[in-house]
Motif scaffolding. Structure first.
Motif, PDB file in Angstrom:
ATOM      1  N   SER A  70      -7.437  -9.570 -10.210  1.00  0.00           N
ATOM      2  CA  SER A  70      -7.891  -8.369 -10.925  1.00  0.00           C
ATOM      3  C   SER A  70      -8.363  -7.302  -9.944  1.00  0.00           C
ATOM      4  O   SER A  70      -8.241  -6.103 -10.214  1.00  0.00           O
ATOM      5  CB  SER A  70      -9.011  -8.716 -11.911  1.00  0.00           C
ATOM      6  OG  SER A  70      -8.448  -9.315 -13.052  1.00  0.00           O
ATOM      7  N   GLU A  71      -8.887  -7.731  -8.806  1.00  0.00           N
ATOM      8  CA  GLU A  71      -9.285  -6.745  -7.787  1.00  0.00           C
ATOM      9  C   GLU A  71      -8.042  -6.041  -7.219  1.00  0.00           C
ATOM     10  O   GLU A  71      -8.109  -4.909  -6.768  1.00  0.00           O
ATOM     11  CB  GLU A  71     -10.078  -7.441  -6.673  1.00  0.00           C
ATOM     12  CG  GLU A  71     -11.414  -7.988  -7.154  1.00  0.00           C
ATOM     13  CD  GLU A  71     -12.231  -8.694  -6.072  1.00  0.00           C
ATOM     14  OE1 GLU A  71     -13.471  -8.679  -6.165  1.00  0.00           O
ATOM     15  OE2 GLU A  71     -11.628  -9.271  -5.133  1.00  0.00           O
ATOM     16  N   GLN A  72      -6.916  -6.730  -7.268  1.00  0.00           N
ATOM     17  CA  GLN A  72      -5.642  -6.127  -6.856  1.00  0.00           C
ATOM     18  C   GLN A  72      -5.162  -5.144  -7.934  1.00  0.00           C
ATOM     19  O   GLN A  72      -4.721  -4.041  -7.636  1.00  0.00           O
ATOM     20  CB  GLN A  72      -4.612  -7.257  -6.643  1.00  0.00           C
ATOM     21  CG  GLN A  72      -3.303  -6.790  -6.094  1.00  0.00           C
ATOM     22  CD  GLN A  72      -2.332  -7.948  -5.813  1.00  0.00           C
ATOM     23  OE1 GLN A  72      -1.154  -7.710  -5.690  1.00  0.00           O
ATOM     24  NE2 GLN A  72      -2.788  -9.167  -5.710  1.00  0.00           N
ATOM     25  N   ILE A  73      -5.281  -5.571  -9.206  1.00  0.00           N
ATOM     26  CA  ILE A  73      -4.854  -4.707 -10.319  1.00  0.00           C
ATOM     27  C   ILE A  73      -5.648  -3.402 -10.304  1.00  0.00           C
ATOM     28  O   ILE A  73      -5.096  -2.314 -10.469  1.00  0.00           O
ATOM     29  CB  ILE A  73      -5.028  -5.452 -11.674  1.00  0.00           C
ATOM     30  CG1 ILE A  73      -4.047  -6.625 -11.745  1.00  0.00           C
ATOM     31  CG2 ILE A  73      -4.827  -4.508 -12.843  1.00  0.00           C
ATOM     32  CD1 ILE A  73      -4.279  -7.582 -12.899  1.00  0.00           C
ATOM     33  N   LYS A  74      -6.960  -3.523 -10.058  1.00  0.00           N
ATOM     34  CA  LYS A  74      -7.808  -2.315 -10.030  1.00  0.00           C
ATOM     35  C   LYS A  74      -7.304  -1.340  -8.975  1.00  0.00           C
ATOM     36  O   LYS A  74      -7.284  -0.135  -9.179  1.00  0.00           O
ATOM     37  CB  LYS A  74      -9.261  -2.695  -9.725  1.00  0.00           C
ATOM     38  CG  LYS A  74      -9.949  -3.335 -10.899  1.00  0.00           C
ATOM     39  CD  LYS A  74     -11.348  -3.734 -10.516  1.00  0.00           C
ATOM     40  CE  LYS A  74     -11.880  -4.734 -11.522  1.00  0.00           C
ATOM     41  NZ  LYS A  74     -13.090  -5.399 -11.103  1.00  0.00           N
ATOM     42  N   ASN A  86       0.850  -1.200   0.000  1.00  0.00           N
ATOM     43  CA  ASN A  86       0.000   0.000   0.000  1.00  0.00           C
ATOM     44  C   ASN A  86       0.885   1.250   0.000  1.00  0.00           C
ATOM     45  O   ASN A  86       0.984   1.965   0.979  1.00  0.00           O
ATOM     46  CB  ASN A  86      -0.911  -0.029   1.233  1.00  0.00           C
ATOM     47  CG  ASN A  86      -2.090   0.911   1.069  1.00  0.00           C
ATOM     48  OD1 ASN A  86      -2.330   1.422  -0.026  1.00  0.00           O
ATOM     49  ND2 ASN A  86      -2.803   1.154   2.148  1.00  0.00           N
ATOM     50  N   ILE A  87       1.509   1.465  -1.153  1.00  0.00           N
ATOM     51  CA  ILE A  87       2.498   2.551  -1.294  1.00  0.00           C
ATOM     52  C   ILE A  87       1.793   3.776  -1.882  1.00  0.00           C
ATOM     53  O   ILE A  87       0.879   3.639  -2.690  1.00  0.00           O
ATOM     54  CB  ILE A  87       3.616   2.087  -2.262  1.00  0.00           C
ATOM     55  CG1 ILE A  87       4.309   0.856  -1.684  1.00  0.00           C
ATOM     56  CG2 ILE A  87       4.619   3.196  -2.536  1.00  0.00           C
ATOM     57  CD1 ILE A  87       5.178   0.132  -2.684  1.00  0.00           C
ATOM     58  N   TRP A 110     -13.559 -12.451  -1.713  1.00  0.00           N
ATOM     59  CA  TRP A 110     -12.491 -13.455  -1.730  1.00  0.00           C
ATOM     60  C   TRP A 110     -11.422 -12.994  -0.753  1.00  0.00           C
ATOM     61  O   TRP A 110     -11.094 -11.813  -0.710  1.00  0.00           O
ATOM     62  CB  TRP A 110     -11.824 -13.538  -3.100  1.00  0.00           C
ATOM     63  CG  TRP A 110     -12.736 -13.733  -4.259  1.00  0.00           C
ATOM     64  CD1 TRP A 110     -13.124 -12.792  -5.170  1.00  0.00           C
ATOM     65  CD2 TRP A 110     -13.359 -14.952  -4.664  1.00  0.00           C
ATOM     66  NE1 TRP A 110     -13.948 -13.354  -6.111  1.00  0.00           N
ATOM     67  CE2 TRP A 110     -14.103 -14.673  -5.823  1.00  0.00           C
ATOM     68  CE3 TRP A 110     -13.343 -16.241  -4.152  1.00  0.00           C
ATOM     69  CZ2 TRP A 110     -14.833 -15.646  -6.472  1.00  0.00           C
ATOM     70  CZ3 TRP A 110     -14.078 -17.207  -4.807  1.00  0.00           C
ATOM     71  CH2 TRP A 110     -14.811 -16.917  -5.953  1.00  0.00           C
ATOM     72  N   VAL A 111     -10.829 -13.935  -0.035  1.00  0.00           N
ATOM     73  CA  VAL A 111      -9.677 -13.596   0.805  1.00  0.00           C
ATOM     74  C   VAL A 111      -8.580 -14.620   0.538  1.00  0.00           C
ATOM     75  O   VAL A 111      -8.751 -15.811   0.794  1.00  0.00           O
ATOM     76  CB  VAL A 111     -10.061 -13.577   2.307  1.00  0.00           C
ATOM     77  CG1 VAL A 111      -8.805 -13.406   3.166  1.00  0.00           C
ATOM     78  CG2 VAL A 111     -11.049 -12.454   2.593  1.00  0.00           C
ATOM     79  N   ASN A 112      -7.476 -14.124  -0.004  1.00  0.00           N
ATOM     80  CA  ASN A 112      -6.341 -14.991  -0.265  1.00  0.00           C
ATOM     81  C   ASN A 112      -5.695 -15.424   1.033  1.00  0.00           C
ATOM     82  O   ASN A 112      -5.366 -14.584   1.860  1.00  0.00           O
ATOM     83  CB  ASN A 112      -5.296 -14.201  -1.055  1.00  0.00           C
ATOM     84  CG  ASN A 112      -5.034 -14.820  -2.393  1.00  0.00           C
ATOM     85  OD1 ASN A 112      -5.029 -16.040  -2.520  1.00  0.00           O
ATOM     86  ND2 ASN A 112      -4.820 -13.995  -3.375  1.00  0.00           N
ATOM     87  N   ILE A 113      -5.536 -16.728   1.223  1.00  0.00           N
ATOM     88  CA  ILE A 113      -4.865 -17.164   2.454  1.00  0.00           C
ATOM     89  C   ILE A 113      -3.455 -17.661   2.160  1.00  0.00           C
ATOM     90  O   ILE A 113      -2.624 -17.756   3.051  1.00  0.00           O
ATOM     91  CB  ILE A 113      -5.673 -18.241   3.211  1.00  0.00           C
ATOM     92  CG1 ILE A 113      -5.810 -19.517   2.378  1.00  0.00           C
ATOM     93  CG2 ILE A 113      -7.041 -17.694   3.611  1.00  0.00           C
ATOM     94  CD1 ILE A 113      -6.271 -20.708   3.223  1.00  0.00           C
ATOM     95  N   VAL A 144      -3.149  -5.033   0.767  1.00  0.00           N
ATOM     96  CA  VAL A 144      -3.416  -4.791  -0.662  1.00  0.00           C
ATOM     97  C   VAL A 144      -4.583  -3.814  -0.860  1.00  0.00           C
ATOM     98  O   VAL A 144      -4.599  -3.057  -1.833  1.00  0.00           O
ATOM     99  CB  VAL A 144      -3.712  -6.122  -1.406  1.00  0.00           C
ATOM    100  CG1 VAL A 144      -4.019  -5.860  -2.867  1.00  0.00           C
ATOM    101  CG2 VAL A 144      -2.534  -7.084  -1.296  1.00  0.00           C
ATOM    102  N   ASN A 145      -5.534  -3.821   0.031  1.00  0.00           N
ATOM    103  CA  ASN A 145      -6.670  -2.910  -0.128  1.00  0.00           C
ATOM    104  C   ASN A 145      -7.428  -3.148  -1.433  1.00  0.00           C
ATOM    105  O   ASN A 145      -7.653  -2.221  -2.215  1.00  0.00           O
ATOM    106  CB  ASN A 145      -6.152  -1.467  -0.146  1.00  0.00           C
ATOM    107  CG  ASN A 145      -6.593  -0.738   1.076  1.00  0.00           C
ATOM    108  OD1 ASN A 145      -7.692  -0.988   1.570  1.00  0.00           O
ATOM    109  ND2 ASN A 145      -5.758   0.156   1.567  1.00  0.00           N
ATOM    110  N   TYR A 146      -7.775  -4.369  -1.663  1.00  0.00           N
ATOM    111  CA  TYR A 146      -8.431  -4.775  -2.919  1.00  0.00           C
ATOM    112  C   TYR A 146      -9.627  -3.889  -3.262  1.00  0.00           C
ATOM    113  O   TYR A 146     -10.397  -3.530  -2.369  1.00  0.00           O
ATOM    114  CB  TYR A 146      -8.947  -6.215  -2.786  1.00  0.00           C
ATOM    115  CG  TYR A 146      -7.855  -7.238  -2.695  1.00  0.00           C
ATOM    116  CD1 TYR A 146      -7.308  -7.777  -3.839  1.00  0.00           C
ATOM    117  CD2 TYR A 146      -7.374  -7.658  -1.461  1.00  0.00           C
ATOM    118  CE1 TYR A 146      -6.288  -8.727  -3.757  1.00  0.00           C
ATOM    119  CE2 TYR A 146      -6.366  -8.604  -1.366  1.00  0.00           C
ATOM    120  CZ  TYR A 146      -5.825  -9.127  -2.521  1.00  0.00           C
ATOM    121  OH  TYR A 146      -4.817 -10.047  -2.444  1.00  0.00           O
ATOM    122  N   GLU A 147      -9.773  -3.593  -4.553  1.00  0.00           N
ATOM    123  CA  GLU A 147     -11.015  -2.942  -5.000  1.00  0.00           C
ATOM    124  C   GLU A 147     -11.980  -4.054  -5.378  1.00  0.00           C
ATOM    125  O   GLU A 147     -11.942  -4.578  -6.497  1.00  0.00           O
ATOM    126  CB  GLU A 147     -10.730  -2.042  -6.193  1.00  0.00           C
ATOM    127  CG  GLU A 147     -10.556  -0.615  -5.730  1.00  0.00           C
ATOM    128  CD  GLU A 147     -10.231   0.325  -6.855  1.00  0.00           C
ATOM    129  OE1 GLU A 147      -9.372   1.160  -6.637  1.00  0.00           O
ATOM    130  OE2 GLU A 147     -10.836   0.211  -7.945  1.00  0.00           O
TER     131      GLU A 147
END
Ligand code: SF4
Length: 468
Positions: free
Chosen positions: A49-53, A23-24, A179-182, A168-171
């Motif tokens: 893709s939610e990370q890319i957004k 989270n830069i 979804w939560v990546n574990i 990451v603060n996913y959009e």
């Protein structure tokens, strides 16, 4: 420049995981610009893709649904089967065409295809208009590469990684389900699968970070969390912190999320402890996706699946006995190299035995670099297609029979939105992950409501929301 390398992926060393805060604060040098993102493949890619957004927003960009309006095009790709590859290459043709009139257009490829050695070399040689190639293991490099805007192609693909991105603060696409990546990566090396090459070795997130993310989702009113990993059963093995997937599942359940799910589980290390936790908590949904892949021990051995049909049946029966009302779905590959008619009959037998609630069935698709791509495959495609059809008849029969068991019953359904096929209806999922088209008012979206089931087909149910 860093190219993907399958030898590096195959012979990877055990890594000490580093947790990277992604989270830069970036300069919004793309302010006023637009990005177009197209996603192919599995839930993992949808979540990536939610990370890319998020990264695009951090650079000041806005999303567009129109390819021609984009200043940056990102194709988040899938490598699991040949047709996914072909779809991406077809779409790239459209993007290339746009670049002729829009010189500053940036084209980036992310996802599993970007992490394939042969694809990266092909892009370098034959698709020079692609500006950026970034791998799944270092997706967090995408904003850096967009800022640097080096001339020529920027290829940054790591075939192994010690990094786990945090904060990451996913959009997120949905305000209802998250979804939560574990964990990331896979160490199983099933012989047909490209994932261990494209997503690196297993790296688990720390439990406290996952719980913090899940608590946040609960506080924000989410109704459902799905814990995500290529093989969630392996969660924690690499951490040596004294906890495993069953502990994580239990702790997330205790946070009070109304519905908790997980994907995907390998049958090989699905423990009794996991079954007991699933059975114990009402908010852990009674639904398990348990890929069998083949009903023949000989083929399972060639696939390096590490279980026999008998062991699978034992696990299957244990789940059915101990988890009330559990529904179980599976994945099956037809026409694996060397599969005989006798092997295939055994696959039909296991499908008859398990009477699955549903299955994803596929014809084997060779992935370059995997162990099975070196195996002799002399079954004609026509024969494989016939086998697939015969298998689908069995699968569809039982999914319909299982769905029909719900006729006339009232079942809880989480309503997710308007039905795409019929805007007068809503759609949602039962606790057992069955799709239901629902007659009801739109204010039910985002709620778990009882639905009376009035019709049952192989792939969906129809019903009416019951007024409280
Ligand atoms: S468990 Fe097997 S099929 Fe699943 S991602 Fe890993 S290698 Fe691929």
């Amino acid at each position: 420049m860093k190219l993907p390398n399958y030898n590096e992926a195959k012979n990877r060393e055990k890594v000490d995981i580093k947790y990277l805060d992604v989270n830069i604060k970036y300069d919004e040098i793309y302010k006023g610009k637009k990005y177009f993102l197209r996603t192919y493949g599995c839930q993992m890619n949808v979540h990536d893709s939610e990370q890319i957004k998020r990264y695009m927003t951090m650079l000041g960009m806005e999303a567009t649904e129109t390819l021609e309006d984009a200043d940056v095009i990102v194709l988040n790709t899938c490598a699991i089967r040949e047709n996914a590859h072909e779809k991406v290459m077809g779409y790239l043709g459209r993007c290339k065409h746009l670049k002729k009139t829009k010189k500053d257009l940036i084209i980036a490829i992310t996802g599993c295809m970007a992490s394939q050695e042969d694809v990266a070399l092909d892009i370098m040689k034959n698709h020079k208009y692609v500006d950026i190639l970034v791998g799944t293991n270092n997706l967090y490099d995408l904003p850096k590469l967009l800022i640097e805007k080096k001339t020529g192609q920027n290829i940054e693909v790591y075939s192994n990684s010690d990094i786990v991105p945090e904060n990451v603060n996913y959009e997120r696409d949905s305000k209802i389900c998250a979804w939560v990546n574990i964990m990331y990566g896979c160490d199983k090396f099933c012989t047909y699968c490209i994932v261990p090459f494209t997503r690196g070795r297993e790296r688990s997130r720390k439990m406290e970070n996952i719980l913090e993310e899940c608590s946040h989702l609960v506080q924000n009113g989410y109704q459902e969390i799905t814990l995500l990993g290529q093989n969630v059963n392996a969660y924690g093995n690499d951490l040596n912190l004294g906890y495993d997937f069953a502990d994580l599942l239990e702790n997330v359940a205790k946070l009070g999320i109304p519905r908790l799910r997980f994907v995907t589980s390998h049958p090989w290390n699905f423990t009794d402890k996991m079954i007991d936790v699933i059975a114990k908590y009402d908010n852990i949904m009674p639904y398990i996706h348990l890929p069998i892949q083949s009903g023949s021990d000989a083929i399972l051995k060639k696939m390096n699946r590490r279980y026999t049909v008998e062991e699978y049946k034992e696990l299957f029966n244990k789940m059915k006995d101990r988890i009330p009302g559990v529904s179980i779905t599976t994945d099956i590959i037809v026409g694996f190299p060397g599969e005989t008619e006798e092997d295939f009959q055994k696959t039909l037998d296991i499908a008859e035995y398990c009477k699955y609630d549903g299955a994803y069935t596929f014809i084997y698709s060779e992935r370059k670099g995997t162990a099975s791509s070196f195996m002799k495959d002399d079954t004609p495609l026509k024969e494989k297609e016939e086998r697939l059809q015969r298998l689908n008849e069995v699968i569809n029969k039982y999914s319909r029979i299982n769905n029909e068991k719900l006729l006339g019953k009232e079942v809880p359904v989480l309503i997710l939105g308007e039905s795409e096929k019929d805007s007068t209806k809503l759609y949602g999922y039962t606790d057992t992950y069955k799709l239901v088209n629902v007659i009801g008012s739109k204010d039910l979206i985002g709620k778990i409501v009882n639905v009376k089931i009035e019709d049952a087909k192989s792939f969906s149910l129809d019903g009416t929301a019951v007024k409280e």
